[in-house]
Design a protein around this motif. Structure first.
Motif: not given
Length: 376
Positions: A210-213, A231-238, A249-250
């Motif tokens: 997430l830090f990399e995101d 992106l690792w994870h932020l694309e997996r939010l709604p 926000f991140a």
């Protein structure tokens, strides 16, 4: 080269844990200290630029993420240690704090798993003689009953996760479905420990990724919807709010993840505090499952332990309505835009994701709403 250095600091031994007001003060002091520094002199007089910082304070200390531009990993670690040490020393209220760890964390297991076979560590040697020797070694292992490398790595990771389970102080075995002297179906204790240890291991991976995101969004000055970088994870939010997921926000979301998982391990967790924590837990459980699958450790009992934990932690599954498929009640069943499943529930508005569900629910000071926003 850019490095993300993780620093763990702790309050002096024997000192009472910090209350929420003290933690908010510590956040302010540390952030002010970082804001006053743009570069630090590293070994041999080389200047190391400080690009970004994340501060997450918990009752027993603080977890810091410091992004620096340094010529080598060792320079990054040494420079950040000097920086944090000086910051604590010159801040009277933090002068007795200690640095427990200062290092660049490398999660090579996940990186290696993503390599193509042709270029990865398991690729056959190019030299025919070496390739023949490798095949002979494999045949010998089979004949003697030797354990293959993959099985050895899996066994080693299993042992490591079982050791990590003790760090999850807020979540007892019962939270993973272990029944104490009661009749009925139950998760075996060792499977529950394996799930608990995997959750701890997944926490480190999730926080670093997430830090990399955060860094990608910051560098591109873009939202998740506009971002061209990986992106690792932020694309997996709604998806419906992807244009709202910018770097600020991140950062708030990352701090929320750190604060939540810290409460899991320091024994202070009681209940999820807000929608952002519900979404953070969703990502953490997904990361845990991925790591267990990667190491061939996700059997039915471990999966049942994670399912039990999900039921234990979530008071309801209302956050799922934020994802595509939410039925807003405007469509007939089967009509395009309608969702399958139970009657629709209105999702929490985006600007209330970091608002406590109720008074007394914990939200990290760096992620909490501004007073005027919280009052709306």
């Amino acid at each position: 080269m850019t490095y993300v250095v993780t620093v763990e600091t702790c309050i002096p031994e024997g000192t009472p844990e910090m209350d929420p007001l003290q933690r908010a003060g510590a956040v302010s002091l540390i952030e002010d200290g970082f804001d006053s520094v743009r570069a630090v002199e590293g070994p041999d007089g080389l200047e190391v630029d400080v690009l970004d910082t994340i501060v997450a304070v918990h009752p027993g200390g603080a977890l810091l993420k410091v992004v620096v531009d340094a010529p080598a990993l060792e320079f990054a670690e040494d420079s950040v240690r000097v920086l944090v040490d000086e910051l604590l020393e010159r801040t009277e209220l933090l002068a007795d704090w200690e640095i427990e760890r200062c290092e660049v964390e490398l999660h090579q297991d996940l990186a290696l798993a993503s390599l193509e076979a042709a270029d990865g560590p398991d690729a056959p040697p190019a030299d025919p003689v070496a390739r023949k020797a490798r095949h002979a070694e494999a045949a010998a292992d089979h004949a003697t009953g030797a354990v293959p490398d993959a099985a050895r790595r899996s066994a080693a990771m299993r042992r490591r996760m079982l050791e990590l389970a003790d760090e999850l102080r807020s979540l007892p075995p019962a939270g993973f479905g272990v029944l104490d002297g009661e009749e009925g179906l139950a998760v075996p204790p060792e499977s529950a420990r394996l799930a608990a240890g995997a959750l701890v291991h997944a926490t480190d991976v999730l926080v670093d990724e997430l830090f990399e995101d955060v860094q990608v969004l910051t560098q591109e000055d873009a939202t998740v919807a506009e971002c061209e970088g990986p992106l690792w994870h932020l694309e997996r939010l709604p998806d419906r709010y992807a244009l709202q997921y910018d770097a600020p926000f991140a950062r708030r979301f990352l701090v929320t993840v750190i604060a939540l998982t810290t409460r899991f391990t320091d024994g202070s967790f009681q209940r999820l505090g807000c929608v952002a924590e519900e979404l953070a837990l969703r990502l953490l459980l997904s990361q845990t499952t991925t790591i267990l699958e990667l190491h061939d450790l996700l059997d039915d009992d471990v999966a049942a332990a994670l399912d039990a934990l999900t039921d234990h932690l979530y008071e309801d599954m209302g956050h799922e309505y934020l994802y595509d498929g939410y039925d807003d009640g405007r469509h007939e069943p089967g009509e395009e835009g309608a969702a399958d499943g139970p009657l629709a529930v209105a999702p929490v508005p985006f600007d209330a994701w970091f608002t406590p569900f109720q008074r007394g629910r914990y939200i990290h000071p760096s992620a909490a709403d501004e007073p005027d926003a919280a009052a709306r």
